[in-house]
Design a protein around this motif. Structure first.
Motif, mmCIF file in Angstrom:
data_model
loop_
_atom_site.group_PDB
_atom_site.id
_atom_site.type_symbol
_atom_site.label_atom_id
_atom_site.label_comp_id
_atom_site.label_asym_id
_atom_site.label_seq_id
_atom_site.Cartn_x
_atom_site.Cartn_y
_atom_site.Cartn_z
ATOM 1 N N THR A 1 0.808 -1.217 0.000
ATOM 2 C CA THR A 1 0.000 0.000 0.000
ATOM 3 C C THR A 1 0.844 1.272 0.000
ATOM 4 O OG1 THR A 1 -0.164 -0.275 2.398
ATOM 5 C CG2 THR A 1 -2.037 -1.021 1.084
ATOM 6 N N ASN A 2 2.121 1.150 0.343
ATOM 7 C CA ASN A 2 3.044 2.303 0.312
ATOM 8 C C ASN A 2 2.498 3.511 1.068
ATOM 9 O OD1 ASN A 2 5.322 1.285 -1.146
ATOM 10 N ND2 ASN A 2 4.073 1.291 -3.003
ATOM 11 N N LEU A 3 2.064 3.267 2.297
ATOM 12 C CA LEU A 3 1.575 4.370 3.125
ATOM 13 C C LEU A 3 2.641 5.447 3.310
ATOM 14 C CD1 LEU A 3 -0.620 5.571 5.018
ATOM 15 C CD2 LEU A 3 0.434 4.256 6.877
ATOM 16 N N GLY A 4 3.893 5.027 3.371
ATOM 17 C CA GLY A 4 4.974 5.972 3.658
ATOM 18 C C GLY A 4 5.522 6.712 2.466
ATOM 19 N N VAL B 1 4.253 14.132 6.089
ATOM 20 C CA VAL B 1 2.805 13.906 6.111
ATOM 21 C C VAL B 1 2.447 12.688 5.262
ATOM 22 C CG1 VAL B 1 2.220 16.332 6.487
ATOM 23 C CG2 VAL B 1 2.390 15.444 4.150
ATOM 24 N N LEU B 2 1.346 12.044 5.646
ATOM 25 C CA LEU B 2 0.796 10.939 4.859
ATOM 26 C C LEU B 2 -0.035 11.530 3.725
ATOM 27 C CD1 LEU B 2 -0.490 8.722 7.817
ATOM 28 C CD2 LEU B 2 1.624 8.384 6.507
ATOM 29 N N LYS B 3 0.206 11.068 2.501
ATOM 30 C CA LYS B 3 -0.579 11.532 1.368
ATOM 31 C C LYS B 3 -1.993 10.972 1.445
ATOM 32 C CE LYS B 3 3.269 11.910 -1.920
ATOM 33 N NZ LYS B 3 3.800 11.445 -3.227
ATOM 34 N N LEU B 4 -2.967 11.757 0.978
ATOM 35 C CA LEU B 4 -4.349 11.307 0.987
ATOM 36 C C LEU B 4 -4.518 10.043 0.158
ATOM 37 C CD1 LEU B 4 -7.272 11.719 1.820
ATOM 38 C CD2 LEU B 4 -7.567 13.235 -0.161
ATOM 39 N N GLU B 5 -3.849 10.004 -0.998
ATOM 40 C CA GLU B 5 -3.994 8.814 -1.844
ATOM 41 C C GLU B 5 -3.370 7.579 -1.199
ATOM 42 O OE1 GLU B 5 -0.837 11.471 -3.966
ATOM 43 O OE2 GLU B 5 -2.590 11.726 -2.652
ATOM 44 N N THR C 1 -6.856 -6.445 16.534
ATOM 45 C CA THR C 1 -5.888 -5.446 16.993
ATOM 46 C C THR C 1 -5.173 -4.895 15.761
ATOM 47 O OG1 THR C 1 -5.510 -6.660 19.050
ATOM 48 C CG2 THR C 1 -3.893 -4.984 18.454
ATOM 49 N N ALA C 2 -5.209 -3.578 15.584
ATOM 50 C CA ALA C 2 -4.571 -2.941 14.434
ATOM 51 C C ALA C 2 -3.494 -1.977 14.924
ATOM 52 C CB ALA C 2 -5.596 -2.187 13.591
ATOM 53 N N VAL C 3 -2.312 -2.088 14.332
ATOM 54 C CA VAL C 3 -1.220 -1.189 14.689
ATOM 55 C C VAL C 3 -0.630 -0.573 13.424
ATOM 56 C CG1 VAL C 3 -0.676 -2.618 16.705
ATOM 57 C CG2 VAL C 3 0.661 -2.900 14.604
ATOM 58 N N ALA C 4 -0.058 0.615 13.578
ATOM 59 C CA ALA C 4 0.697 1.265 12.512
ATOM 60 C C ALA C 4 2.082 1.584 13.054
ATOM 61 C CB ALA C 4 0.004 2.532 12.021
ATOM 62 N N THR C 5 3.073 1.596 12.161
ATOM 63 C CA THR C 5 4.453 1.714 12.615
ATOM 64 C C THR C 5 5.127 2.969 12.053
ATOM 65 O OG1 THR C 5 5.074 0.140 10.870
ATOM 66 C CG2 THR C 5 4.663 -0.756 13.071
ATOM 67 N N SER C 6 6.250 2.824 11.403
ATOM 68 C CA SER C 6 7.150 3.945 11.152
ATOM 69 C C SER C 6 6.516 5.119 10.417
ATOM 70 C CB SER C 6 8.374 3.458 10.376
ATOM 71 O OG SER C 6 9.235 4.523 10.076
ATOM 72 N N ALA D 1 4.536 10.871 10.720
ATOM 73 C CA ALA D 1 3.636 11.797 10.028
ATOM 74 C C ALA D 1 2.911 12.732 10.992
ATOM 75 C CB ALA D 1 2.614 11.015 9.208
ATOM 76 N N ARG D 2 2.880 14.011 10.637
ATOM 77 C CA ARG D 2 2.177 14.997 11.454
ATOM 78 C C ARG D 2 0.668 14.789 11.415
ATOM 79 N NH1 ARG D 2 5.803 18.204 8.595
ATOM 80 N NH2 ARG D 2 4.133 19.026 7.256
ATOM 81 N N ASN D 3 0.181 14.166 10.346
ATOM 82 C CA ASN D 3 -1.270 13.987 10.208
ATOM 83 C C ASN D 3 -1.713 12.559 10.501
ATOM 84 O OD1 ASN D 3 -0.009 12.985 7.910
ATOM 85 N ND2 ASN D 3 -1.704 13.544 6.541
ATOM 86 N N ALA D 4 -0.963 11.857 11.350
ATOM 87 C CA ALA D 4 -1.354 10.494 11.713
ATOM 88 C C ALA D 4 -2.724 10.467 12.373
ATOM 89 C CB ALA D 4 -0.304 9.861 12.621
#
Length: 340
Positions: free
Chosen positions: A63-66, A74-78, A107-112, A117-120
């Motif tokens: 998904t390339n969140l980063g 910041v995390l991109k909207l797309e 249980t859901a976690v997010a990492t690096s 990201a400022r908009n996490a």
């Protein structure tokens, strides 16, 4: 974290117990969702009264969140939308399990990427609107969960567990079955290194050397401290996609086979051969290499650089690949009444 299909279509899932939870155990059906910098993965498993884990399903998507987070913060909207679409698919899978009459604790976690990201908070809100409560976990927690999952199969051994993700790499040392003695989360991951250093296609020798030097300097203090403490390894265990890709490419797997990857031994010569093959060709050709998920092709060369550097700093000439990783740690932790 997480990286290369933990279960690609057609893969064979292990149906044996893979680990045990410590402490008071709550038997039940659990799901762990790991939203990393590159991948979004899910494990569904049953935990029995003795704390033994039996896998039921694994899901995986790049998904390339980063994407771009290292530069923009910041995390991109797309990018967030890509994750939301995948999580919606995972929820459909979970609904299928729920219809069997046995509830699933998720249980859901997010990492690096989310940590950076400022908009996490916006990302957490979007997931909450879809019924998913997300925890953005610190690097130390990520490292501990990876160790708990990966050490299941090597009880009693002195391990260094290394998890190379897209935005960070976790290194955890300890005796399997016990608590870690030293752990570090480095802001060094395959997407971060790619975006910082590897601009050419294929990467130039100078770019690779700069990436290697930066990685080495960032990680060296941890390994010096570990050595000074008197901790000596029985085994280096590598989890997640960079490590599993080495085996898949080495074995030329047209269909990813978890059973062949899990606990596979990789020598330094094997690693160097795969790395040379990946870094010597342009992206368009790299995407066609058998055993490599095309979605991972843009960042895999950096992953190889990090893994080679880890072996150099640890002073070992081989590693063992484990399919038991942070997902297993999350599930085992959720099943323990004293977890968290």
């Amino acid at each position: 974290m997480g990286d290369m299909p933990q279960s690609a279509p057609g893969a064979v899932l292990p149906n044996v117990s893979k680990g045990s939870a410590r402490g008071a155990v709550r038997p039940g059906r659990y799901a762990a969702i790991d939203i990393g910098t590159v991948t979004c993965r899910m494990l569904v498993a049953d935990i029995d009264e003795e704390g033994l884990l039996r896998e039921l399903d694994r899901e995986y998507a790049i998904t390339n969140l980063g994407e771009g987070v290292d530069a923009s913060g910041v995390l991109k909207l797309e990018a967030m939308s890509r994750v939301l679409d995948v999580v919606a698919r995972y929820q459909e899978v979970l609904s299928g399990f729920e219809r069997s009459g046995r509830p699933v604790q998720v249980t859901a976690v997010a990492t690096s990427a989310a940590r950076d990201a400022r908009n996490a908070g916006e990302f957490e809100r979007l997931l909450a609107e879809r019924g998913i409560e997300l925890s953005v976990i610190p690097g130390a927690r990520e490292a501990a969960l990876s160790f708990a999952g990966a050490s299941c199969d090597f009880l009693g051994e002195r391990l260094l567990v290394v998890d190379i993700g897209g935005g960070s790499t976790e290194a955890v040392a300890g005796r399997a079955g016990g608590d870690p003695v030293r752990a570090r989360s480095f802001d060094i991951g395959c997407r971060r290194v790619t975006e910082k250093f590897l601009a050419s296609d294929p990467p130039s020798g100078q770019e690779l050397e700069r990436a290697r030097q930066w990685t080495r300097e960032g990680m060296r203090p941890f390994f010096e401290e570990l050595r000074a403490s008197g901790f000596f390894l029985d085994r280096l265990v590598a989890v997640a996609g960079t490590a599993t890709t080495v085996v898949a490419v080495r074995e030329r797997m047209r269909v990813y086979d978890t059973a062949r990857v899990h606990k596979a031994l990789v020598t330094r010569a094997d690693l160097d051969a795969v790395s040379e093959r990946l870094q010597s060709v342009a992206l368009s050709e790299r995407e066609r290499i058998v055993g490599l998920d095309p979605g991972r092709a843009p960042v895999i060369v950096a992953g190889m650089v990090i893994l080679q550097t880890v072996l150099d700093l640890a002073g070992v000439d081989s590693f063992t690949v484990s399919e038991s990783d942070i997902l297993h740690g999350i599930v085992l932790g959720a099943a323990c009444s004293d977890a968290g």
